[in-house]
Design a protein around this motif. Structure first.
Motif, short mmCIF file in Angstrom:
data_model
loop_
_atom_site.label_atom_id
_atom_site.label_comp_id
_atom_site.label_asym_id
_atom_site.label_seq_id
_atom_site.Cartn_x
_atom_site.Cartn_y
_atom_site.Cartn_z
N ASN A 106 -0.99 -4.72 0.34
CA ASN A 106 -1.05 -3.20 0.86
C ASN A 106 -1.63 -2.48 -0.60
O ASN A 106 -1.27 -2.76 -1.57
CB ASN A 106 0.40 -2.61 1.22
N ILE A 107 -2.77 -1.74 -0.04
CA ILE A 107 -3.40 -1.02 -1.21
C ILE A 107 -3.44 0.42 -0.69
O ILE A 107 -4.00 0.60 0.28
CB ILE A 107 -5.04 -1.50 -1.39
N TYR A 108 -3.03 1.15 -1.66
CA TYR A 108 -2.99 2.62 -1.30
C TYR A 108 -3.51 3.43 -2.44
O TYR A 108 -3.41 3.05 -3.63
CB TYR A 108 -1.46 2.99 -0.72
N LEU A 109 -3.70 4.69 -2.25
CA LEU A 109 -4.44 5.67 -3.07
C LEU A 109 -3.46 6.67 -3.27
O LEU A 109 -3.07 7.54 -2.51
CB LEU A 109 -5.45 5.94 -2.60
N SER A 110 -2.88 7.09 -4.71
CA SER A 110 -2.04 7.94 -4.91
C SER A 110 -2.31 8.76 -6.54
O SER A 110 -1.75 8.04 -7.38
CB SER A 110 -0.35 7.70 -4.90
N HIS A 111 -3.39 9.32 -6.65
CA HIS A 111 -4.17 9.60 -7.74
C HIS A 111 -4.36 8.33 -8.62
O HIS A 111 -5.62 8.35 -8.96
CB HIS A 111 -3.07 10.19 -8.72
#
Length: 356
Positions: free
Chosen positions: A225-230
């Motif tokens: 799982n790869i996610y973007l949070s800043h």
């Protein structure tokens, strides 16, 4: 009419492209997973595989599976054109259900044969082998004698926030489904074959009595799982299956007869152990990251890419016109009709025009 509607729909989508292109943030991901073949002194608990996550994005199974519906039951499944012209037949479970075939060993690099590209509105797309950049890196790492590559993947995905992100399913290695169940219990071959024979005798009753298809039990399974949070974050939740021994009830996972004499004594039984690799790490794009483990390793890179600017083309397949079969006429019936016509012409009085 359908073509006109599709053209209008494509035009509406095209008008929203600038907004969608601005909202999406695509990155390219490349992954190399390998197994360490050296003997490790570290002991792992006899864990079974976790329950399947139904929210995963599976871009690999369509690439490695083969539809054998027609071979299995002598009928082919329905495509979009069939559903448009013959809904009643497609609702037949024998026609609409799909039977898949899987290889016993997955290829090291799972990829389509032709190059792929991302489109606006998609979630992820699997790339061809030559679109990756790990060829030299993999060659260098596998020179070490204790490293055995399991799977190599390259894909592009639209990064979302942690709340909205969906993990990519990752599989590799051999299929253990003939020896073990998904959760690791040994499969009783004689009992499973007898059950299949019994169910086949009632196959005429329909899909209600048909046995469920046996799904693959891959040596490597899990998700990334790869996610973007800043910043970019990577969550690995993969497990490596290895055959081991476990103290178990011999009737565990099997049907126990009515005349069984209480709980049986536990004995050492073959068991498919699941060794997990679960980590969460903040990363930067462009850097190569290594997830270490005594039994396996993961090498990953997240790269910036040119953002997609097009929507996926709409393919409209016009229904193929079917020839209308002419009703066959019995030759004796045709001869009788001709004789009746001749007799009627002889009985009809011939009226000559008046000649004045």
């Amino acid at each position: 009419m359908l073509a006109k509607f599709a053209t209008s729909l494509a035009a509406i989508i095209a008008l929203t492209q600038p907004f969608n292109a601005h909202a999406e943030s695509w990155f390219e991901v490349e992954v190399f997973i390998f197994e360490r073949q050296s003997n490790s002194l570290e002991q792992w608990p006899d864990l079974s595989a976790p329950n399947k996550n139904k929210q995963l994005i599976d871009i690999l199974t369509p690439e490695i599976s083969t539809d054998i519906t027609g071979v299995a039951i002598g009928l082919s499944g329905c495509d979009s054109s069939d559903w448009a012209v013959d809904t009643s037949s497609c609702n037949d479970p024998k026609v609409s259900n799909s039977t898949k075939s899987y290889p016993s060993l997955l290829p090291f690099t799972i990829a389509p044969k032709t190059p792929k590209k991302a489109y606006i509105g998609e979630s992820a797309v699997l790339l061809a082998e030559h679109q990756g950049q790990f060829k030299q890196l993999i060659k260098t790492l596998t020179r070490e004698g204790n490293i055995q590559g399991i799977v190599h993947l390259t894909w592009q995905q639209n990064m979302q926030s942690r709340r909205q992100a969906k993990a990519i399913r990752v599989i590799g290695g051999r299929d253990f489904s003939k020896q073990f169940s998904y959760h690791g219990q040994q499969v009783n071959q004689s009992q499973s074959s007898a059950t299949a024979d019994m169910l086949s005798d009632y196959s005429a009753l329909g899909s209600f009595s048909a046995p469920a298809p046996v799904m693959p039990v891959w040596e490597l399974d899990g998700s990334i799982n790869i996610y973007l949070s800043h910043y970019l974050y990577i969550e690995t939740d993969v497990f490596l299956r290895k055959v081991s021994q476990k103290l178990m009830d011999p009737s565990h996972g099997e049907v126990v007869g009515f005349n069984s004499q209480g709980p049986a004594q536990k004995v050492m039984t073959p068991f498919l152990q699941s060794i997990p690799l679960q980590q969460n790490r903040r990363v930067r794009s462009g850097e190569i990251h290594y997830f270490d483990h005594p039994r396996m390793g993961i090498v990953m890179q997240i790269r910036k890419m040119t953002q997609p600017t097009q929507v996926k083309p709409i393919v409209i397949s016009a229904p193929v016109p079917q020839a209308v079969e002419q009703p066959s006429i019995d030759p004796y019936q045709q001869l009788e009709q001709e004789m009746q016509q001749d007799a009627q012409q002889k009985l009809t009085p011939q009226i000559k025009p008046y000649e004045g």
